[in-house]
Design a protein around this motif. Structure first.
Motif, PDB file in Angstrom:
ATOM      1  N   VAL A 559      66.345  38.067  21.921  1.00 49.08           N
ATOM      2  CA  VAL A 559      66.533  39.276  22.737  1.00 49.08           C
ATOM      3  C   VAL A 559      66.240  40.523  21.912  1.00 49.08           C
ATOM      4  O   VAL A 559      65.545  41.448  22.361  1.00 49.08           O
ATOM      5  CB  VAL A 559      67.966  39.318  23.303  1.00 49.08           C
ATOM      6  CG1 VAL A 559      68.240  40.657  23.969  1.00 49.08           C
ATOM      7  CG2 VAL A 559      68.179  38.180  24.297  1.00 49.08           C
ATOM      8  N   VAL A 560      66.750  40.549  20.683  1.00 46.44           N
ATOM      9  CA  VAL A 560      66.516  41.705  19.811  1.00 46.44           C
ATOM     10  C   VAL A 560      65.037  41.814  19.462  1.00 46.44           C
ATOM     11  O   VAL A 560      64.443  42.903  19.505  1.00 46.44           O
ATOM     12  CB  VAL A 560      67.375  41.576  18.533  1.00 46.44           C
ATOM     13  CG1 VAL A 560      67.049  42.705  17.562  1.00 46.44           C
ATOM     14  CG2 VAL A 560      68.855  41.602  18.892  1.00 46.44           C
ATOM     15  N   ARG A 561      64.388  40.680  19.126  1.00 47.38           N
ATOM     16  CA  ARG A 561      62.970  40.703  18.743  1.00 47.38           C
ATOM     17  C   ARG A 561      62.085  41.134  19.911  1.00 47.38           C
ATOM     18  O   ARG A 561      61.086  41.832  19.719  1.00 47.38           O
ATOM     19  CB  ARG A 561      62.553  39.327  18.228  1.00 47.38           C
ATOM     20  CG  ARG A 561      63.181  38.957  16.887  1.00 47.38           C
ATOM     21  CD  ARG A 561      62.699  37.598  16.390  1.00 47.38           C
ATOM     22  NE  ARG A 561      61.255  37.579  16.217  1.00 47.38           N
ATOM     23  CZ  ARG A 561      60.417  36.869  16.965  1.00 47.38           C
ATOM     24  NH1 ARG A 561      60.884  36.120  17.959  1.00 47.38           N
ATOM     25  NH2 ARG A 561      59.113  36.895  16.743  1.00 47.38           N
ATOM     26  N   GLU A 562      62.436  40.692  21.125  1.00 49.58           N
ATOM     27  CA  GLU A 562      61.634  41.089  22.281  1.00 49.58           C
ATOM     28  C   GLU A 562      61.704  42.604  22.497  1.00 49.58           C
ATOM     29  O   GLU A 562      60.691  43.252  22.801  1.00 49.58           O
ATOM     30  CB  GLU A 562      62.114  40.355  23.525  1.00 49.58           C
ATOM     31  CG  GLU A 562      61.278  40.630  24.755  1.00 49.58           C
ATOM     32  CD  GLU A 562      61.718  39.817  25.963  1.00 49.58           C
ATOM     33  OE1 GLU A 562      60.958  39.760  26.940  1.00 49.58           O
ATOM     34  OE2 GLU A 562      62.819  39.228  25.909  1.00 49.58           O
ATOM     35  N   ALA A 563      62.914  43.168  22.335  1.00 51.38           N
ATOM     36  CA  ALA A 563      63.052  44.617  22.470  1.00 51.38           C
ATOM     37  C   ALA A 563      62.264  45.339  21.376  1.00 51.38           C
ATOM     38  O   ALA A 563      61.615  46.365  21.627  1.00 51.38           O
ATOM     39  CB  ALA A 563      64.527  45.009  22.421  1.00 51.38           C
ATOM     40  N   GLU A 564      62.299  44.805  20.158  1.00 48.03           N
ATOM     41  CA  GLU A 564      61.542  45.411  19.060  1.00 48.03           C
ATOM     42  C   GLU A 564      60.042  45.356  19.332  1.00 48.03           C
ATOM     43  O   GLU A 564      59.307  46.308  19.049  1.00 48.03           O
ATOM     44  CB  GLU A 564      61.871  44.689  17.756  1.00 48.03           C
ATOM     45  CG  GLU A 564      63.293  44.923  17.269  1.00 48.03           C
ATOM     46  CD  GLU A 564      63.639  44.048  16.075  1.00 48.03           C
ATOM     47  OE1 GLU A 564      64.715  44.255  15.485  1.00 48.03           O
ATOM     48  OE2 GLU A 564      62.838  43.143  15.740  1.00 48.03           O
ATOM     49  N   ALA A 565      59.585  44.224  19.881  1.00 47.79           N
ATOM     50  CA  ALA A 565      58.159  44.095  20.193  1.00 47.79           C
ATOM     51  C   ALA A 565      57.742  45.090  21.264  1.00 47.79           C
ATOM     52  O   ALA A 565      56.668  45.699  21.188  1.00 47.79           O
ATOM     53  CB  ALA A 565      57.853  42.665  20.635  1.00 47.79           C
ATOM     54  N   ALA A 566      58.595  45.253  22.281  1.00 43.64           N
ATOM     55  CA  ALA A 566      58.281  46.202  23.346  1.00 43.64           C
ATOM     56  C   ALA A 566      58.223  47.633  22.811  1.00 43.64           C
ATOM     57  O   ALA A 566      57.329  48.410  23.158  1.00 43.64           O
ATOM     58  CB  ALA A 566      59.308  46.087  24.466  1.00 43.64           C
ATOM     59  N   ASN A 567      59.163  47.981  21.943  1.00 45.44           N
ATOM     60  CA  ASN A 567      59.183  49.334  21.384  1.00 45.44           C
ATOM     61  C   ASN A 567      58.023  49.563  20.408  1.00 45.44           C
ATOM     62  O   ASN A 567      57.490  50.666  20.308  1.00 45.44           O
ATOM     63  CB  ASN A 567      60.506  49.603  20.674  1.00 45.44           C
ATOM     64  CG  ASN A 567      61.673  49.629  21.641  1.00 45.44           C
ATOM     65  OD1 ASN A 567      61.500  49.948  22.815  1.00 45.44           O
ATOM     66  ND2 ASN A 567      62.858  49.286  21.163  1.00 45.44           N
ATOM     67  N   GLY A 568      57.658  48.494  19.663  1.00 44.15           N
ATOM     68  CA  GLY A 568      56.590  48.632  18.671  1.00 44.15           C
ATOM     69  C   GLY A 568      55.208  48.408  19.225  1.00 44.15           C
ATOM     70  O   GLY A 568      54.215  48.613  18.513  1.00 44.15           O
ATOM     71  N   GLY A 569      55.102  47.916  20.444  1.00 39.05           N
ATOM     72  CA  GLY A 569      53.801  47.721  21.064  1.00 39.05           C
ATOM     73  C   GLY A 569      53.028  46.539  20.520  1.00 39.05           C
ATOM     74  O   GLY A 569      51.794  46.531  20.560  1.00 39.05           O
ATOM     75  N   HIS A 570      53.721  45.535  19.984  1.00 35.01           N
ATOM     76  CA  HIS A 570      53.016  44.351  19.501  1.00 35.01           C
ATOM     77  C   HIS A 570      53.482  43.118  20.264  1.00 35.01           C
ATOM     78  O   HIS A 570      54.477  43.150  20.982  1.00 35.01           O
ATOM     79  CB  HIS A 570      53.226  44.160  17.994  1.00 35.01           C
ATOM     80  CG  HIS A 570      54.663  44.125  17.588  1.00 35.01           C
ATOM     81  ND1 HIS A 570      55.340  45.270  17.186  1.00 35.01           N
ATOM     82  CD2 HIS A 570      55.564  43.116  17.524  1.00 35.01           C
ATOM     83  CE1 HIS A 570      56.584  44.961  16.891  1.00 35.01           C
ATOM     84  NE2 HIS A 570      56.745  43.652  17.086  1.00 35.01           N
ATOM     85  N   ALA A 571      52.733  42.017  20.103  1.00 30.83           N
ATOM     86  CA  ALA A 571      52.995  40.784  20.866  1.00 30.83           C
ATOM     87  C   ALA A 571      54.322  40.167  20.443  1.00 30.83           C
ATOM     88  O   ALA A 571      54.746  40.283  19.287  1.00 30.83           O
ATOM     89  CB  ALA A 571      51.863  39.785  20.663  1.00 30.83           C
TER      90      ALA A 571
END
Length: 741
Positions: A559-571
């Protein structure tokens, strides 16, 4: 200078531990004055225990409950009844010589069956009939006349929100204050639900029947005097005593600590500082109940009611007036009012005097000072005996005051305070001893499990090669598709290292928190085991708990990694873990060379655990366990049989299971259907009923468990297709040989 040296010597003799305990004692005293909910809960439970051990023994039955019970509802219809029937009930009880009649029921609205209401509601009536109906007295007037002819106390209720403004013309009970003003201490309600004015004006008294539960839902105290919408009102029970004694005034005695007692002529009831009576409960007594239907039908003998106080209430489940007491899980609320009256009339009320908190603080400070001074001078056996003596003396004194004088004095706070002081002193000794072992811990803690480090700290001679044979539970875990995840970090090796640390840390913590030992890390994989080096009687259960905890922690990380990916714009690529568990006899010990060795484990059970971890991707369940693990843990988890396998290199087949979830899942309808489908499919498959097995699979794919069982169904469908082309041997027992890891 000499004085300063003397002070320093005394300080050294007294010691930092004793000084810290003096501070702790003061903090605990402040805590008792603040009385947080947890501390109050312990005290209340102790008082409950006293009542359970020695409840009030009834020596008389001065109170009768006229019960609007299930039989009455069956006889006269659903409640509320027409007020004319209630009037008949009052008249019959008055004719049976009841001293006072009180309602644990409110009448705030006009009767819906009043003649005038019927005249307006019934269609097709001629005007003459309507006029005759409107000319009849209302049902409320009939009840008011019955109330006026008797000595009746009407019940009212405190409300959580303000109601209509109170009618100042309605009568109120007179109060006389002796001492300070009690109003700041009273239980208060923003609103007051009253009866119809014509009923209130006809009644001999009015009182609140509101009963408040404690935080845990148990009734222990009942307010004898309350504030509701600005009006100071007596409790229904106390108003009954006032009417019974024919007095006009209630006397309230207060001091700086709060309310001490509430009295009418002939009765003074001690209360807590908020005007609440500690109810001295007896067991539920069906003998004080008479059915309202029996009263209305004239089947109750006069001596059953004559000379007694009468409460009219209900025990019918549908009317939702039930409470929990220290003695009974379910008791009608009207019987609690009866128990209050019985306690008052038989002079057996309980009380917790306002000086109780001062007495408890003095005892706690005295015992704490004794422990602080004497504990460092004695050994553990003497201290344990001293502690047992203190506990017995405190509990015995509290019991004596309860059983002989009906006083509630808390022994739990002085006992808890003294115990915490004692534990603080023990902890200080423990800290000193631990300093002697830091060198060993610092040398080995980076390489060995915490449990093994503790053993080595206690016995350094165990640092030798060798092993022992014991039953153990082995775990292998691996990240699915980690190669693809690692590829995305090929230009960021530091990021890959950070990612591995992020998921290996929570997985490791989940294992260690369930008494597991980490054997080794193999890239993204972990090998761990239970029941070594320390004995663990529940090693199978702890391993299964750890496996479920690992899945939960990985899900939280995703859950944390998915939010980080969304904020960082990476897959974003989720991390998925497969886990294999197996229990069996293994060899465990320090293995390696004279220069370097590890504490590790060997055996066939280790190999099978590794194989099961590899198979989790094929069965669609992240946790696969061997039969020894699953059967030992079946009472604690949702277990699902998956297959009957033979591992390459072994002749004996093994039943394997999925650890689908915690025990709470077992009783869910979804899991029951999932398990039933799987059992039915396996039975058809092993009996070579291919059509039956495929039919179960078809039904399963259309069930709510379709996603969960999809891979399992794919696996068995493929096998059935292959068996139809090349049937198994005649002596086939349903087992399949695992070739791939």
């Amino acid at each position: 200078m000499k004085r300063m040296r003397r002070v320093r010597r005394l300080a050294r003799r007294f010691g930092r531990a004793r000084a810290a305990c003096v501070v702790l004692l003061m903090v605990l005293a402040t805590l008792r004055i603040g009385d947080p909910p947890a501390l109050e809960e312990v005290r209340l439970r102790a008082f409950d225990m006293f009542q359970v051990i020695q409840p009030r023994v009834k020596t008389a039955r001065p109170v009768v409950i006229v019960d609007i019970d299930e039989a009455s509802l069956a006889r006269f219809g659903q409640f509320p009844w027409p007020r004319t029937r209630i009037a008949d009930l009052v008249d019959r009880l008055s004719g049976l010589k009841a001293v006072v009649i009180a309602f644990d029921i409110a009448f705030p609205e006009p009767d819906r069956t009043n003649p005038a209401a019927a005249a307006d509601a019934i269609a097709g009536l001629d005007d003459a009939t309507r006029d005759r109906l409107r000319a009849l007295p209302s049902n409320d007037q009939v009840l008011a006349e019955a109330v006026r002819r008797s000595r009746v106390v009407l019940g009212e209720s405190g409300m959580s929100s303000a109601a209509a403004p109170l009618d100042p013309s309605l009568p109120m009970t007179g109060l006389a204050m002796l001492g300070g003003d009690p109003q700041p201490y009273l239980v208060s309600f923003p609103g007051l639900l009253r009866n119809l004015p014509e009923l209130e004006g006809a009644a001999a008294g009015r009182g609140l029947f509101t009963i408040r539960n404690e935080r845990d839902g148990i009734v222990r105290r009942v307010p004898m005097l309350m504030q509701a919408q600005g009006a100071t009102m007596p409790a229904l029970t106390f108003e009954m005593l006032r009417v019974a004694t024919r007095t006009d005034t209630i006397f309230v005695k207060s001091d700086r600590a709060g309310i001490r007692s509430i009295a009418v002529q002939g009765f003074e009831i001690p209360t807590d500082r908020n005007g609440q009576l500690w109810v001295h409960f007896a067991r539920h007594d069906p003998g004080i109940y008479v059915s309202a239907a029996d009263v209305l039908d004239g089947r109750v003998p006069a001596d059953r009611v004559a000379g007694r106080l009468v409460l009219i209430g209900t025990s019918a489940i549908g009317l939702l007036d039930t409470k929990t007491t220290p003695l009974d899980a379910v008791m009608p609320g009207v019987e609690i009012h009866a128990q209050v009256l019985e306690s008052a009339l038989t002079r057996t009320v309980l009380s917790q005097p306002n000086y109780a908190i001062g007495a408890e603080l003095c005892v706690a400070l005295l015992l704490g000072a004794i422990v602080i001074w004497l504990a460092p001078m004695f050994g553990p056996v003497t201290l344990a005996a001293m502690g047992a003596a203190f506990a017995a003396a405190l509990a015995g004194a509290s019991w004596f005051f309860y059983s002989q004088h009906r006083l509630l004095l808390d022994f739990t706070y002085p006992l808890l305070s003294t115990t915490l002081i004692y534990l603080a002193l023990i902890f200080s000794n423990f800290v000193r001893e631990q300093r002697q072992r830091r060198r060993i811990r610092s040398a080995f803690s980076r390489y060995l499990s915490p449990a093994l480090v503790e053993q080595l700290a206690e016995a350094p001679e165990r640092l030798v090669l060798g092993g022992e044979e014991r039953e153990m539970t082995i775990m292998f875990s691996d990240v699915r598709g980690f190669t693809a995840i690692a590829e995305s970090y090929k230009h960021d090796p530091h990021g890959l290292t950070t990612l591995m640390n992020r998921f290996l840390t929570p997985l490791t913590n989940a294992i260690l928190e369930r008494n597991g030992t980490i054997d080794k890390y193999m890239g993204d994989a972990i090998m761990a085991f239970w029941n070594a080096p320390l004995d663990d009687a529940a090693h199978q259960i702890n391993a299964c708990h750890a496996a479920l905890d690992m899945l939960e922690r990985i899900e939280a990380l995703n859950v944390v990694r998915e939010a980080e990916a969304a904020n960082g714009g990476h897959a974003y690529q989720p991390i998925q873990v497969g886990i294999g568990l197996n229990t069996g006899t293994c060899v465990v010990g320090n293995m390696g060379s004279d220069l370097r060795f590890d504490y590790s484990v060997l055996g066939d059970s280790v190999n099978l655990a590794s194989r099961l971890e590899g198979q989790s991707r094929h069965y669609g369940f992240p946790i696969i366990a061997g039969s020894a693990t699953a059967l030992a843990a079946k009472e604690h988890f949702a277990i699902l049989e998956l297959d009957f396998i033979t591992v390459k290199g072994k002749s004996e087949p093994e039943v394997i299971y999925a650890i689908a979830g915690p025990a709470e899942m077992v009783n869910s309808a979804c899991f029951q259907r999932l398990r039933n489908l799987t059992i039915e499919m396996l039975a058809c498959y092993r009996s070579r009923d291919w059509d039956g097995a495929l039919d179960v699979i078809r039904r399963g794919r259309h069930s709510e468990a379709a996603d969960t069982l999809a891979r399992l169904y794919d696996l068995y469908e493929a096998r059935i297709v292959a068996f139809r082309q090349q049937p198994p041997e005649p002596d086939w027992n349903g087992a399949v040989v695992l070739v791939a890891k």
